[in-house]
Design an enzyme around this catalytic site. Structure first.
Site, short mmCIF file in Angstrom:
data_model
loop_
_atom_site.label_atom_id
_atom_site.label_comp_id
_atom_site.label_asym_id
_atom_site.label_seq_id
_atom_site.Cartn_x
_atom_site.Cartn_y
_atom_site.Cartn_z
CE LYS A 95 1.45 -18.03 -2.05
NZ LYS A 95 0.49 -19.15 -2.03
CG ASP A 148 -2.48 -20.27 -0.52
OD1 ASP A 148 -1.88 -20.20 0.58
OD2 ASP A 148 -2.06 -20.97 -1.46
CG ASP A 192 -8.03 -4.59 1.92
OD1 ASP A 192 -8.94 -4.03 2.55
OD2 ASP A 192 -8.00 -4.67 0.67
CG ASP A 249 -13.68 -6.74 2.83
OD1 ASP A 249 -13.42 -5.97 3.78
OD2 ASP A 249 -14.13 -6.35 1.73
CE1 TYR A 303 -3.50 -2.67 0.70
CE2 TYR A 303 -4.63 -0.61 1.18
CZ TYR A 303 -4.67 -1.96 0.89
OH TYR A 303 -5.87 -2.59 0.79
C1 IPM Z 1 -10.28 -0.89 4.17
C2 IPM Z 1 -10.57 -0.36 2.81
C3 IPM Z 1 -9.41 0.53 2.37
C4 IPM Z 1 -8.16 -0.32 2.37
C5 IPM Z 1 -9.61 1.21 1.00
C6 IPM Z 1 -10.89 2.03 0.98
C7 IPM Z 1 -8.43 2.05 0.63
O1 IPM Z 1 -10.79 -1.41 1.92
O2 IPM Z 1 -10.16 -0.08 5.12
O3 IPM Z 1 -10.20 -2.11 4.32
O4 IPM Z 1 -7.88 -1.02 1.39
O5 IPM Z 1 -7.44 -0.29 3.37
MG MG Z 2 -10.80 -3.34 2.84
#
Ligand code: IPM
Ligand code: MG
Length: 378
Positions: free
Chosen positions: A214, A246, A270, A274, A165
């Protein structure tokens, strides 16, 4: 000196000066952002105000611009004034940033660049993303009951200011064709400090830590693993294991109960957070804390700005309300208020749902009603 031992006058002076200068116990900066950001932050503020009455502390708010709204007002997603205000605050509460309106901005001027910018500027290297199942929402999880087992309580510790990032990136040409590159790099101190945050959390929980990388392919992952192994010697009580990313993605849906704390890089965190959020039923439920070496942190729901439902009043404010609970616990030393908010949320969920988590037989409520209900339950 002897003066300082006279507790009564010191105390009086303290109370008087607070009244004279009208100083609140905590100064919070609100970064409402874009899309549903202002709707959900407004509800969270209501809940924080209610908690402050109940637990006897005072809060003062200031607002600053971040993301698309900042681009519209100032031309950039992270104005200097926003950084200065956040640095001076006891803590920061963020809604969400981004939306289709700003999709044509150049990469370094997108709303998301503002979010990465504030993480970097405040040194928020540790992102805590708890994935928990709220008992009343168990049916909302796409994972079968027998796989979830009794409950789910995973803490994902994501490195937040390094890796790909923040690495160098650019455009180039390969064999006369346009190409692009990004770089993943971690230094030993960067891995050490995030590992310590994760080990410390594991010590307060079930003393199990999974380091995800990884290392079968990436050199940066091999350094990550060596470093975590070395730091583990400081925490002999914590059971440490390693997993390739993975495999971890697969294990999260195969047997989520095996995890306690997970520590991983910026990009892997990240993605995995999710995934873990969905196990809990709705991405609209999960809070996060981003912490630096200092005590103040930035708190935000892990979901995005949901431009498709912005302004309709139907967004789920619970992830933001739960982010306030995390703020009270990690930055403001008000653990009882944090517990009370979490308990109020669980109670309200028994009968009341925003559309994203609606189930037959419950009351369908708006964003604002949900905020009111949590305040009442508090
Ligand atoms: C998160 C989001 C952010 C990230 C984006 C919006 C830049 O997905 O906070 O997880 O990737 O960190
Ligand atoms: Mg995210």
């Amino acid at each position: 000196s002897s003066d300082l031992n006279m507790s009564e006058p010191t105390q009086l002076l303290y109370i008087n000066s607070k009244e004279i200068f009208n100083m609140a116990d905590y100064k919070i900066v609100l970064l409402k952002g874009d899309g549903i950001g202002s709707e959900i932050v407004n509800q969270a503020v209501k809940v924080l105000d209610k908690a402050s009455e109940k637990f006897n502390f005072t809060v003062e708010y200031d607002e600053a611009l971040l993301g698309g709204c900042a681009i519209d007002a100032t031309g950039v997603p992270l104005p200097d004034e926003t950084v200065a205000k956040c640095k001076a605050a006891d803590s920061v509460l963020l809604g969400a940033v981004g939306g289709p309106k700003w999709d044509n901005q150049p990469g370094n001027n997108r709303p998301e660049a503002g979010l990465l910018g504030i993480r970097g500027a405040l040194g928020l290297f540790a992102n805590l993303r708890p994935a928990v199942i709220f008992e009343p929402l168990k049916k909302a999880s796409p994972i079968k009951d027998e796989i979830i087992g009794g409950s789910l309580d995973i803490m994902i510790v994501r490195e937040l200011t390094g890796g790909i990032y923040f690495g160098k990136r650019g455009r180039t040409e390969v064999d006369g064709q346009p190409a692009a590159w990004d770089t993943e790099q971690y230094s030993v101190p960067e891995v050490e400090r995030i590992a310590r945050v994760a080990f410390d959390l594991a010590m307060k929980r079930n003393k199990k830590l999974t380091s995800v990388d990884k290392a079968n392919v990436l050199e940066s992952s091999r350094l990550w693993r060596e470093t975590v192994t070395r730091i583990s010697k400081e925490y002999p009580e914590v059971e440490l294991n390693y997993m390739y990313v993975d495999n971890c993605a697969m294990q999260l849906v195969r047997n989520p109960g095996q995890f306690d704390v997970i520590v991983t890089s910026n990009i892997f965190g990240d993605i995995l957070s999710d995934e873990a959020s969905m196990i809990s039923g709705s991405i609209g439920m999960l809070a996060s804390a981003s912490l630096s070496e200092s005590k103040s942190g930035l708190y935000e729901p892990i979901h995005g700005s949901a431009p498709d439902i912005a302004g309709l009043g139907i967004a789920n404010p619970l992830a933001t309300i739960l982010s306030v609970a995390m703020m009270l616990r990690y930055s403001l030393d008000q653990p009882k208020a944090a517990d009370a908010i979490e308990a109020a949320v669980t109670k309200v969920l028994e009968n009341n749902r925003t559309p994203d988590i609606y189930e037959e037989g419950t009351n369908k409520v708006t964003c604002e009603q949900m905020g009111d209900l949590v305040c009442e339950a508090l």
